[in-house]
Design a protein around this motif. Structure first.
Motif: not given
Length: 151
Positions: A14, A17, A28, A32, A37, A39-40, A48, A50-51, A54
């Motif tokens: 996070i 990101l 964020i 979420t 959003l 999480p991947a 968590r 994210y990709d 996101t």
């Protein structure tokens, strides 16, 4: 790496990101919790992750907010894409089209009072001045809004 395997996608915690998107970690977290959003995946330490999708979605959310969309409206626009698994480019294009359609809908709503005040003769002249494709788009948007007495 074999040629038929896609390259491994970068995953972000996070904080990373947040830095990349220029948005606070708290925002964020909030997005979420709203389901904007996803999480991947989770790390072994249960963080968590994210990709890149996101990150793109965060940019789209901020763009929509700048256009005065509420978070609820944004969530509704993303809902169909959350259910569709698949190619990132396709999801991005669908989201972009959804944003464009929403903007067109807003513009039609702004034009609605003007169109309603047109006299029949003015409406006919307007109709002759626009291309058939434009007329079809206007009619389709009015149908989507439940108001189709323009033409």
């Amino acid at each position: 790496m074999r040629k038929d395997q896609p390259p491994a996608q970068r995953l972000y915690r996070i904080g990373e990101l947040s830095s990349l998107a220029g948005i606070s970690p708290r925002t964020i977290d909030y997005y979420t919790s709203l389901g904007l959003l996803l999480p991947a995946k989770r790390s072994t330490g249960n963080y968590r992750l994210y990709d890149d999708e996101t990150l793109s979605r965060l940019h789209r959310i901020e763009q929509l907010k700048a256009q005065k969309f509420s978070l609820e409206e944004i969530r509704e626009q993303f809902a169909p894409h959350n259910r569709v698994a698949g190619d990132e480019a396709v999801n991005r294009k669908l989201a972009d089209l959804q944003v464009h359609l929403a903007q067109l809908e807003r513009e039609v709503k702004e034009l609605e009072p003007v169109l309603e005040q047109l006299k029949p003769r003015q409406a006919k002249r307007l109709y002759r001045a626009i291309t058939p494709q434009t007329a079809a788009c206007v009619e389709a948007l009015l149908l989507l809004l439940g108001k189709s007495n323009f033409m």
